[in-house]
Design a protein around this motif. Structure first.
Motif: not given
Length: 260
Positions: A46-50, A121-123, A151-152
């Motif tokens: 459930k992380a943030m990536i770039c 749950r969402r992406v 949230l991801t």
């Protein structure tokens, strides 16, 4: 200012390739395989990536193809082509998440509505993230940080995306993984391009190398453009295989005007 597209859902597979190139196949480039693993890990955590890099190297393609496999029903996309305000961002999120009714009139009520929707749950894919302002990044961080949301967030973007996110310390420190999409090296081109489209399946490897060296430079969109021109040229000239004359004709259309 924005393009929602299918109410924030993933684009159809036919949209993946340049000009809906007929016969083009999804090929497992190193960038695509790495993106799939990074996205899988981000969803689990459930992380943030770039995922970032210059135009045409396959960022959106890699993200869309991966998410169709990993989270097709959970994914929502937002995209801006100009600098949005937080009000613009709230409204885009409202529509991308498929929320019903009229958007709330007041910010506090709007935030409550969005946080409630994000308890499921969402992406969220933020495409062309370099256009987002500091306030917009802060707002997304606020939604992601909320203990009630699930949230991801996947930030993708071209020139300036990495620098923009790196310049926001509160956000940068929360980014779980960074992936830069580089041009394909020649050894990968020689493996991937014959599988990409039928016209390259039996093409001479020297011709493929020549094309990459003189025109495509490991850029997947350039390869798709050249392939599109070749399919037209082969049909018009009634040729069954790619030869050097036809190849040079096709990629001559990509050249820029010479400086005076």
């Amino acid at each position: 200012m924005s393009t929602t597209g299918r109410l924030g859902r993933l684009p159809a597979e036919r949209e993946d390739h340049y000009m809906r190139l007929a016969g083009a196949q999804i090929v497992g480039t190193r960038a695509l395989l790495a993106a799939r693993e990074n996205i899988r890990a981000a969803i689990d955590a459930k992380a943030m990536i770039c995922i970032y890099g210059p135009t045409g190297h396959g960022k959106s393609f890699a993200v869309n193809a991966s998410l169709r496999e990993l989270a097709p029903t959970l994914t929502h996309r937002i995209q801006f082509r100009a600098r949005p305000s937080t009000r613009d961002l709230r409204h885009e999120l409202f529509h991308a998440l498929g929320l019903h009714g009229r958007p709330p009139a007041h910010a506090i009520e709007f935030d409550r509505t969005l946080r409630g929707a994000l308890e499921e749950r969402r992406v969220l894919v933020c495409d062309e993230a370099q256009w987002l302002s500091k306030l917009c990044f802060e707002y997304l961080r606020y939604l992601w940080d909320d203990t009630g949301t699930d949230l991801t967030i996947i930030f993708t973007g071209g020139n300036g995306c990495f620098e923009m996110l790196q310049s926001e310390p509160m956000l940068e420190s929360r980014v779980y993984a960074w992936q830069e999409i580089d041009p394909m090296p020649l050894d990968e081109v020689l493996t991937v391009i014959p599988a990409f489209h039928p016209i390259w399946a039996k093409a001479d490897k020297e011709l493929i190398a020549l094309c990459d060296r003189e025109a495509a430079h490991g850029n997947f969109r350039a390869w798709a453009k050249i392939t599109h021109h070749l399919t037209v040229g082969m049909k018009d000239s009634k040729r069954a295989t790619v030869d050097e004359d036809l190849l040079r004709w096709a990629y001559s259309k990509l050249r820029h005007r010479r400086a005076a």
